[in-house]
Every structure is written in structure tokens, then in C-alpha cells.
Motif scaffolding. Sequence first.
Motif: not given
Length: 158
Positions: A7-17, A22-33
Amino acid sequence: MSPLYPRLWRFCLMQTGRRDRADDLAQMTCLRALEKHAGYQAGTHLDRWLFRIAHRLWLNELRATAVRTGGGLVALEETEIPDQRVNTETNIFARQVFSKVGELPESQRVTVLLVYVEGFAYKEAAEILNIPIGTVMSRLAAARKKIAGELAETETGT
């Protein structure tokens, strides 16, 4: 893998396109979390917290890109929206709708994704985006009106 990560990755894909972003944003999100785990309140919704982090990281990336290049938005031709292969007619319509969603202003697009794709209530989306619930409702109304109008124009050929 946690059921939350797709779900997080799908959200990132729809934001980034794009899948790579999306992979980078999802990984950055997990790291930041992980870095900010002390800020998470046990018993609250983890998905909302992660989506809020992802949204803020993406906005920061857009701002940084805009400063560096004067742009920041992803061209529609560069987006990678997965094809779910239900049937041809459904896929064509879904592609048209997702294309129109992708053309919405950032604020409307993210609100549409949270409420209609991820299924968050208006109040939950407002909390994730840190905006009033009335703003969520007006963004959704504006997005629906714009998409419906453009699809109607496409259908009638005007």
C-alpha cells in the motif's frame, strides 16, 4: 513483507508516477520511519503515519527539484501506471481515469489517492495531509468535476 508495504509503495507510485522513484520514496519513508520511530504513538494508525512521512518526503523532493531544475512535476508520458488486465474496455476507462488523475494538481491528486484509492475517510486524509476536512472535501469535489468534465468531453469528441 508486511501487508502495509504494498500500500505504501502504491501510494508512492501514484505520487511519483514512476516505479524507480516509487521504490526510492518507499525506501526513504521506511528509513525515515526507523529514524523517527520515537515519534510514532503506539496504538495509532501506522499507515497514516507512514503516508504522512512519504507525502512530506515527496513534497521536499519536489521543492528541491524545482529549485535545481525549475520544474519538479513528472511528465505524463514518463509515468508507469500498472495495467491490471481486467478486460479491454475496463482497462481503457481505468487508464483514462488514472491519466486524468495524474493531470490533477498535486494537492488534488494526493487527496484523491488517499480517499478513493487507499480508502481513507475524509477525516483521516485531513490528518495525513495536515489540512482541514473542508479542504479535503473541496479538493475531492474539484477533482471529480474536472475529471468528469474531461471524460465527458472525450466521449462526445468536443
